[in-house]
Design an enzyme around this catalytic site. Structure first.
Site, PDB file in Angstrom:
ATOM      1  N   LYS A   1       0.810  -1.221   0.000  1.00 20.81           N
ATOM      2  CA  LYS A   1       0.000   0.000   0.000  1.00 20.81           C
ATOM      3  C   LYS A   1       0.846   1.275   0.000  1.00 20.81           C
ATOM      4  CE  LYS A   1      -1.962  -1.734   3.725  1.00 20.81           C
ATOM      5  NZ  LYS A   1      -1.946  -3.152   3.858  1.00 20.81           N
TER       6      LYS A   1
ATOM      7  N   VAL B   1      -7.023  -3.212  -0.353  1.00 15.43           N
ATOM      8  CA  VAL B   1      -8.150  -2.855   0.515  1.00 15.43           C
ATOM      9  C   VAL B   1      -9.048  -4.079   0.658  1.00 15.43           C
ATOM     10  CG1 VAL B   1     -10.110  -1.300   0.866  1.00 15.43           C
ATOM     11  CG2 VAL B   1      -8.089  -0.488  -0.374  1.00 15.43           C
TER      12      VAL B   1
ATOM     13  N   GLY C   1      -8.273  -7.153   1.692  1.00 14.05           N
ATOM     14  CA  GLY C   1      -7.673  -8.490   1.501  1.00 14.05           C
ATOM     15  C   GLY C   1      -8.347  -9.198   0.340  1.00 14.05           C
TER      16      GLY C   1
ATOM     17  N   GLY D   1      -0.748 -12.770  16.247  1.00 13.76           N
ATOM     18  CA  GLY D   1      -0.023 -12.454  15.006  1.00 13.76           C
ATOM     19  C   GLY D   1      -0.755 -11.461  14.116  1.00 13.76           C
TER      20      GLY D   1
ATOM     21  N   ASP E   1      -2.487   2.432   8.391  1.00 13.62           N
ATOM     22  CA  ASP E   1      -2.955   1.404   7.449  1.00 13.62           C
ATOM     23  C   ASP E   1      -4.358   1.767   6.948  1.00 13.62           C
ATOM     24  OD1 ASP E   1      -2.912  -1.498   6.368  1.00 13.62           O
ATOM     25  OD2 ASP E   1      -4.688  -1.474   7.642  1.00 13.62           O
TER      26      ASP E   1
ATOM     27  N   LYS F   1      -5.537   2.899   3.037  1.00 11.45           N
ATOM     28  CA  LYS F   1      -6.659   2.283   2.315  1.00 11.45           C
ATOM     29  C   LYS F   1      -7.678   3.348   1.896  1.00 11.45           C
ATOM     30  CE  LYS F   1      -5.901  -2.123   4.636  1.00 11.45           C
ATOM     31  NZ  LYS F   1      -6.099  -2.860   5.884  1.00 11.45           N
TER      32      LYS F   1
ATOM     33  N   GLY G   1      -4.921 -11.686   5.633  1.00  8.02           N
ATOM     34  CA  GLY G   1      -4.684 -13.127   5.509  1.00  8.02           C
ATOM     35  C   GLY G   1      -3.971 -13.429   4.207  1.00  8.02           C
TER      36      GLY G   1
HETATM   37  N1  HSE Z   1      -2.710  -4.720   9.480  1.00  9.47           N
HETATM   38  C1  HSE Z   1      -3.778  -4.840   8.531  1.00  9.47           C
HETATM   39  C2  HSE Z   1      -5.083  -5.092   9.280  1.00  9.47           C
HETATM   40  C3  HSE Z   1      -3.475  -5.961   7.583  1.00  9.47           C
HETATM   41  O1  HSE Z   1      -5.046  -5.339  10.485  1.00  9.47           O
HETATM   42  O2  HSE Z   1      -6.144  -4.985   8.688  1.00  9.47           O
HETATM   43  C4  HSE Z   1      -4.179  -5.874   6.278  1.00  9.47           C
HETATM   44  O3  HSE Z   1      -3.871  -4.733   5.557  1.00  9.47           O
END
Ligand code: HSE
Length: 336
Positions: free
Chosen positions: A124, A151, A153, A205, A219, A223, A314
């Site tokens: 991104k 955006v 996944g 994780g 993040d 997006k 994912g």
């Molecule tokens: N760190 C991001 C989230 C990962 O938690 O949505 C996917 O972009």
């Protein structure tokens, strides 16, 4: 289709597994025969002009922690070396997003487009910092720049707004675009403190290597930049987003929301302004999803408000979005 893959983390490996397991079906159904001619990870590279053996690539990565032990000659090439020296059709960019200078992804993407390669980015950083100019560069070089996985996944949020709602005028949208912060806020609504919710998310994780990307809303803001450019035709970059993360959310903020029959969510919204900020959302609003889910509501002139919900991260989910982009590129190539 000859592919250079920059970045071989969870998403890159998931893509290779997906292409390997679906090879016959992809050829039979779509005429797609992907050949990965070069791969780089943080420690080295592997290349083979006739296409690397995909299961071997996965095995080597698992065993030695890097593709450099694939073992057929050159193994110290950088992403740029591969882009400049290999014959390829597509670059798949999966290196880590960084919002300072977007490197090394930015140089990978711009060099590839200048060489006439189509690009698929799930990184991104370059798009957040330079979406308008990257699209111009793609047009100038007559290549496609695809980014479905940036955006939502595997959830086709960008495609839905751009294609399913084509002809509509989207007046605004608002969404939960970061799964990690949603998980933390959900846990806080269930009684955890911010600190213990964060530790739990780390254990699972979910949290980015640089936790600030999630917690400070970077993040989600990246997006939002991508959505605003692609769907609303805004010409914006990351500094145009007003951004407040979730570090200052307290248990009493959560309780106050609950008393109002609401939940506190990190919402990225595009109305007159572009804002990422914690906001109370009614528990009855379809946008009010829990755990790591993402959700986004688009409001358009004729068809009202529609909400799309799905997993926003994912490896295999994001790999499936790269596959969608590959199929679009394949279709475009065959048209020409
Ligand atoms: N760190 C991001 C989230 C990962 O938690 O949505 C996917 O972009």
């Amino acid at each position: 289709m000859r592919i250079i893959l920059c970045g071989f983390g969870v998403v890159g490996q998931s893509l290779v597994k997906l292409l390997d397991s679906r090879s016959e079906d992809l050829y039979a159904r779509f005429g797609l025969k992907p050949r990965i001619v070069g791969v780089t990870d943080r420690k080295g590279s592997a290349q083979e002009s006739s296409g690397l053996d995909l299961s071997r690539l996965i095995e080597v990565k698992k065993k030695f922690g890097s593709v450099k032990k694939y073992g057929n000659g050159k193994n110290k090439q950088t992403g740029l070396d591969l882009i400049n020296n290999l014959d390829a059709d597509v670059l798949v960019e999966t290196t880590t997003s960084n919002y300072k200078d977007a490197e090394p992804g930015m140089s990978h993407i711009t060099s590839a487009m200048k060489q006439g390669l189509h690009v698929i980015s799930v990184n991104k950083g370059p798009l957040a910092l330079a979406f308008p100019s990257l699209m111009e560069l793609a047009t100038y070089n007559q290549v496609l720049l695809k980014f479905s996985g940036t955006v939502g996944g595997g959830t086709p949020i960008l495609d839905y707004a751009k294609n399913s709602l084509r002809g509509e005028r989207i007046s605004s949208f608002a969404g939960i675009l970061n799964g990690t912060t949603n998980y933390i806020l959900t846990n806080m609504a269930n009684g955890m403190t911010f600190e213990s919710a964060l530790q739990d998310a780390k254990k699972k994780g979910y949290v980015e290597e640089d936790e600030s990307l999630d917690l400070d809303g970077l993040d989600a803001a990246a997006k939002l930049v991508i959505l605003a450019n692609w769907i609303m035709d805004f010409k914006v970059t990351l500094p145009d987003i007003k951004r407040i993360g979730i570090r200052k959310v307290t248990t009493s903020d959560i309780q106050k929301a609950s008393k109002n029959n609401c939940a506190l969510k990190l919402i990225a919204s595009c109305n007159k302004d572009l804002i990422v900020s914690p906001k109370e959302i009614s528990l009855n609003d379809p946008l009010c999803v829990n755990g790591t889910l993402n959700a986004i509501s688009f409001t358009s002139e004729h068809s009202g408000t529609q909400t799309i919900i799905g997993r926003g991260a994912g490896g295999i989910e994001t790999a499936s979005s790269i596959l969608r982009d590959l199929l679009d590129i394949r279709q475009e190539i065959s048209k020409n």
